[in-house]
Design a protein around this motif. Structure first.
Motif, PDB file in Angstrom:
ATOM      1  N   ASP C 139     -22.355   2.775  -0.015  1.00 42.32           N
ATOM      2  CA  ASP C 139     -21.998   2.490   1.376  1.00 42.32           C
ATOM      3  C   ASP C 139     -21.403   1.092   1.565  1.00 42.32           C
ATOM      4  O   ASP C 139     -20.446   0.912   2.314  1.00 42.32           O
ATOM      5  CB  ASP C 139     -23.255   2.583   2.266  1.00 42.32           C
ATOM      6  N   LEU C 140     -21.998   0.119   0.905  1.00 38.34           N
ATOM      7  CA  LEU C 140     -21.563  -1.268   1.090  1.00 38.34           C
ATOM      8  C   LEU C 140     -20.098  -1.415   0.667  1.00 38.34           C
ATOM      9  O   LEU C 140     -19.280  -2.000   1.371  1.00 38.34           O
ATOM     10  CB  LEU C 140     -22.464  -2.167   0.233  1.00 38.34           C
ATOM     11  N   ARG C 141     -19.771  -0.842  -0.489  1.00 40.54           N
ATOM     12  CA  ARG C 141     -18.418  -0.952  -1.024  1.00 40.54           C
ATOM     13  C   ARG C 141     -17.429  -0.150  -0.166  1.00 40.54           C
ATOM     14  O   ARG C 141     -16.331  -0.635   0.136  1.00 40.54           O
ATOM     15  CB  ARG C 141     -18.382  -0.449  -2.474  1.00 40.54           C
ATOM     16  N   GLY C 143     -17.714   0.656   2.968  1.00 36.37           N
ATOM     17  CA  GLY C 143     -17.526  -0.039   4.246  1.00 36.37           C
ATOM     18  C   GLY C 143     -16.539  -1.187   4.104  1.00 36.37           C
ATOM     19  O   GLY C 143     -15.652  -1.384   4.948  1.00 36.37           O
ATOM     20  N   ALA C 144     -16.667  -1.942   3.013  1.00 32.87           N
ATOM     21  CA  ALA C 144     -15.760  -3.068   2.775  1.00 32.87           C
ATOM     22  C   ALA C 144     -14.339  -2.578   2.505  1.00 32.87           C
ATOM     23  O   ALA C 144     -13.362  -3.130   3.038  1.00 32.87           O
ATOM     24  CB  ALA C 144     -16.268  -3.894   1.587  1.00 32.87           C
ATOM     25  N   ALA C 147     -12.725  -1.388   5.760  1.00 29.07           N
ATOM     26  CA  ALA C 147     -12.474  -2.498   6.682  1.00 29.07           C
ATOM     27  C   ALA C 147     -11.253  -3.307   6.242  1.00 29.07           C
ATOM     28  O   ALA C 147     -10.415  -3.699   7.069  1.00 29.07           O
ATOM     29  CB  ALA C 147     -13.712  -3.394   6.767  1.00 29.07           C
ATOM     30  N   LEU C 148     -11.128  -3.535   4.938  1.00 26.91           N
ATOM     31  CA  LEU C 148      -9.982  -4.320   4.453  1.00 26.91           C
ATOM     32  C   LEU C 148      -8.666  -3.601   4.750  1.00 26.91           C
ATOM     33  O   LEU C 148      -7.667  -4.241   5.080  1.00 26.91           O
ATOM     34  CB  LEU C 148     -10.119  -4.606   2.957  1.00 26.91           C
TER      35      LEU C 148
ATOM     36  N   LEU D 140     -23.145   0.178   5.447  1.00 25.59           N
ATOM     37  CA  LEU D 140     -21.741   0.465   5.740  1.00 25.59           C
ATOM     38  C   LEU D 140     -21.171  -0.597   6.683  1.00 25.59           C
ATOM     39  O   LEU D 140     -20.089  -1.137   6.478  1.00 25.59           O
ATOM     40  CB  LEU D 140     -21.656   1.848   6.385  1.00 25.59           C
ATOM     41  N   GLY D 143     -21.097  -4.129   5.021  1.00 27.40           N
ATOM     42  CA  GLY D 143     -19.970  -4.217   4.086  1.00 27.40           C
ATOM     43  C   GLY D 143     -18.664  -4.433   4.830  1.00 27.40           C
ATOM     44  O   GLY D 143     -17.831  -5.265   4.438  1.00 27.40           O
ATOM     45  N   ALA D 147     -16.350  -7.878   4.759  1.00 30.26           N
ATOM     46  CA  ALA D 147     -14.976  -7.734   4.262  1.00 30.26           C
ATOM     47  C   ALA D 147     -13.963  -8.259   5.278  1.00 30.26           C
ATOM     48  O   ALA D 147     -12.999  -8.935   4.911  1.00 30.26           O
ATOM     49  CB  ALA D 147     -14.701  -6.267   3.931  1.00 30.26           C
TER      50      ALA D 147
END
Lengths: 156, 156, 156, 156
Positions: C139-141, C143-144, C147-148, D140, D143, D147
């Protein structure tokens, strides 16, 4: 089957009077050995011990925590343990294992030959060791193991 | 205590011969009623039933899945169930509950008065219903409940 | 960077009008390919796609489910998918990938060279493939990553 | 937007040299405030902070733990914290918040107006507070939040 050695405890929490295995004869004893800074204990063993204490009637099953500090002795003091038990809402009795002499291993831990934490030991109604497990234990199996011991007759 | 009604099954999976409760007398029967598109079954009940089947000896405990389709009948067909059981690696016998006449509720589900899925029913060695639970069940408690039934004598 | 092939869809759910990537240009597209009887999709990928749809504004991020049936074709029909989406409370648009000719692999799945399910593909605001992941995603990755892409200018 | 107050730290772990926010200007700073005996921190916040440290490049994102002891001061000493960080395999820098005078609340915690632990604070590349969250945070969303800050220009 081996008779369970009596507990050597320097200080109790969550009980007004010291506990002995002798006094608990007739009940199944769930002995949960842990260290408050052991991640496997915090994530698995301790919550499981609390679930056991919540599920079974104390008349039949006595859950006892044993704080077997064998490392980081200056971090896992009784003062720290008291705060830990409060924060984690532990309600079952917990005894501090008496420190060893000339060894980092405390006395009850040594008497039982425990390999580390968490360790779960089941003692039957006649005071004999019936299960000795090191590491994570399955709820389904532990529930079954304890229940079967409660169904046995009290005397050997 | 109520005698468990016999199962009404239109098709079996994971067994070469049809099963009946009569034939399983002497063993504890774990009857797990589910629907393959019920999220609570997929996430909780079905994996628990598989864990029970893995833990207990089949000589003592028979785990039986019951596909009680009471909604989305055109989606949860036996063809779809077969693929589901394969994908989820279910190894215990599963029977398809016989569809009801003039009602969406299948026959075994109706006979047991089940409220929905997942439902867990424990039947003792003498064929009597001893537990009837709707919804998520705790592993610790279920393990204990089953174990106690295995410790009872076979005849009522 | 590769331009994302247009979707080939035989039927849509959760949207009144068919969707095309061309029409979504300017938004980041999260394309989640799954099969309704794939355990890894049900436990991981599909709930993650729903969380993404819940978190990001639909003006910026379009989440699209793609039902890429490459096995058990008679079990994972549109009728079954409809019941599945209802039971699992999936709210984002889901398209059924057009079946392949002379191959079990459906057309969009083949055009993207997907290896299986779940697959997560991120398409940037200019319609180019920027991430193509097979299996569980953090999830963390994710989400990033998403967003980017939203922070990039719309035109290539 | 508020400029982030400088950290007041009595002792550092996991870093050879003391850290200051001034020195980290140009990077996004993830400030994770915790107490080692706070269950919500141990189960949620601290593992999330470690995942953040594992995912993002330290050139762009600096993860800093802040041990904000506001209760059980005699239990959560630096000696105990050191053992905790070792046992839980925490690799990011952790500073001990300077104790308050005439108040149980330590100084950095007070300066930021934190309500308790866990608290997650995101500081942008220009040193301004951009997120201040108390309690569990979604991977999420976190992240995505981090980002987006890394994609901003360094100067305000």
């Amino acid at each position: 089957m081996t008779q369970a050695p009596e507990l050597a405890i320097s200080q109790w929490f969550n009980t007004d009077t010291p506990l002995t295995l002798a006094q608990l004869r007739g009940r199944v004893v769930v002995l949960h050995a842990f260290q408050m800074l052991c991640p496997g204990c915090v994530q698995g063993g301790i919550p499981q011990a609390q679930r056991i204490a919540n599920l079974f009637s104390p008349d039949k099953v006595a859950v006892i925590g044993l704080h077997t500090v064998f490392e980081h002795h200056d971090a896992m003091t009784p003062v720290a343990l008291k705060a830990f038990l409060h924060e984690y809402r532990i309600t079952f009795p917990v005894g501090v294992d008496v420190p060893g002499e000339c060894t980092p291993i405390p006395q009850t831990m040594a008497a039982y030959g425990m390999q580390g934490t968490p360790t779960l030991i089941l003692i039957d109604r006649a005071g004999r060791i019936r299960k000795h497990g090191f590491g994570a234990e399955d709820d389904l199996r532990v529930g079954a193991d304890i229940a079967l011991l409660t169904a046995e007759p009290a005397s050997a």
